[in-house]
Enzyme design. Structure first.
Site, short mmCIF file in Angstrom:
data_model
loop_
_atom_site.label_atom_id
_atom_site.label_comp_id
_atom_site.label_asym_id
_atom_site.label_seq_id
_atom_site.Cartn_x
_atom_site.Cartn_y
_atom_site.Cartn_z
N ASP A 35 0.83 -1.20 0.00
CA ASP A 35 0.00 0.00 0.00
C ASP A 35 0.87 1.26 0.00
O ASP A 35 2.03 1.22 0.41
CB ASP A 35 -0.90 -0.05 1.25
CG ASP A 35 -2.11 0.84 1.11
OD1 ASP A 35 -2.35 1.40 0.02
OD2 ASP A 35 -2.83 0.99 2.12
N HIS A 52 2.92 3.84 -8.69
CA HIS A 52 2.70 2.42 -9.04
C HIS A 52 3.93 1.87 -9.76
O HIS A 52 4.32 0.73 -9.57
CB HIS A 52 1.46 2.27 -9.92
CG HIS A 52 0.20 2.64 -9.20
ND1 HIS A 52 -0.09 2.20 -7.94
CD2 HIS A 52 -0.85 3.43 -9.57
CE1 HIS A 52 -1.26 2.69 -7.56
NE2 HIS A 52 -1.74 3.44 -8.52
N LEU A 146 11.77 -20.04 -4.97
CA LEU A 146 10.73 -19.19 -4.39
C LEU A 146 9.50 -19.09 -5.31
O LEU A 146 9.65 -18.90 -6.52
CB LEU A 146 11.28 -17.78 -4.16
CG LEU A 146 10.26 -16.74 -3.69
CD1 LEU A 146 10.14 -16.73 -2.18
CD2 LEU A 146 10.61 -15.35 -4.18
#
Ligand code: V07
Length: 255
Positions: A35, A52, A146
């Site tokens: 966020d 962003h 991962l």
């Protein structure tokens, strides 16, 4: 934490922070609510989309930091089912980020044995977004390092309702008996199946909420919040969160 001495020469802050961690108690699954991208940009007089973009670059940085210490699954909440309500131009920009992310990052992710996955309603994404994500999933599907799991067009109540609807259908079809419905069976009807539940949730940018994210899966997770905006959150902050996780005793409601 011995391998880090080799990788970083034991000299950098990052290596030192990583070496301060208990290698026997690394969370298997870390989930992140990224966020504060728009806020980060606005503080600097930039358009929200610049935030962003900066946030997207940070995804790679934190993925590598997680990979370096042996995290197995890293879920990044990139777009919620509620985010469609944002201005059209912002949504369009966000939907193009996966297209931009992959050509730039895929080689390094592949070189590091990272496997890409997605959790969410992929059918509602624009075709070009879905294609970019699907290409990345296909190109990394044989990797066994991962798991970088993007939560895209994801919302947890919707996920649980869809799971319940399928569960009821399967019961009506005689495939399962109501009395056999267990926690693990319910989990298997969720979009996150077969991933383990998150051990640690990180949320940036100061909001102290879960915001309809993995409501079932976070039942026993440690929660860690920071006021830092996502683009400011770096490897050292990530390792700080893991260190705090390791300090807390996890008792699952028992003693
Ligand atoms: C998005 C950047 C990170 C901060 C949060 C919001 C904006 C990476 C992706 C992505 C998703 C799937 C994929 C490859 C990359 C992404 C969206 C937004 C919609 F396969 N960052 N990022 N997707 N942001």
């Amino acid at each position: 934490m011995k391998p880090f001495v080799k990788w970083f020469g034991g000299k950098t802050d990052k290596a030192e922070a990583a070496q301060g961690l208990d290698s026997d108690n690394i969370p298997s699954h870390v989930a992140v609510i990224m966020d504060g991208n728009g806020r980060w940009a606005q503080k600097r007089g930039l358009p929200r989309i610049a935030g962003h973009h900066s946030g997207m670059k940070n995804v790679k940085k934190i993925t590598m930091a997680a990979n370096d210490i042996g995290v197995r699954v890293l879920t990044m909440y990139a777009f919620s089912t509620e985010n469609w309500k944002r201005p059209k131009e912002e949504v369009e920009y966000l939907m193009k980020l996966p297209l931009e992310f992959f050509p730039k990052e895929i080689d390094e992710l592949v070189a590091n044995n990272v496997q890409i996955r997605m959790t969410g309603w992929s059918q509602d994404l624009p075709d070009y977004t879905l294609k970019a994500v699907q290409d990345a999933i296909d190109r990394t599907k044989n990797n066994d390092g991962l798991i970088l799991n993007f939560a895209l067009n994801y919302g947890s109540r919707k996920e649980m309702l869809a799971g319940v609807q399928q569960l009821v259908k399967d019961a009506q079809a005689g495939k399962i008996r109501p009395e056999d419905i267990s926690e693990s069976m319910f989990s298997s009807y969720l979009l996150t199946d077969p991933l383990p539940d998150p051990d640690l949730l990180i949320r940036t940018s100061g909001e102290l909420r879960i915001s309809n994210f993995m409501l079932w899966q976070l039942a026993y997770s440690e929660l860690w919040f920071t006021d830092l905006c996502w683009p400011e959150f770096n490897e050292l902050h990530f390792y700080e969160a893991i260190q705090e996780y390791q300090r807390r005793a996890r008792r699952y409601g028992g003693l």
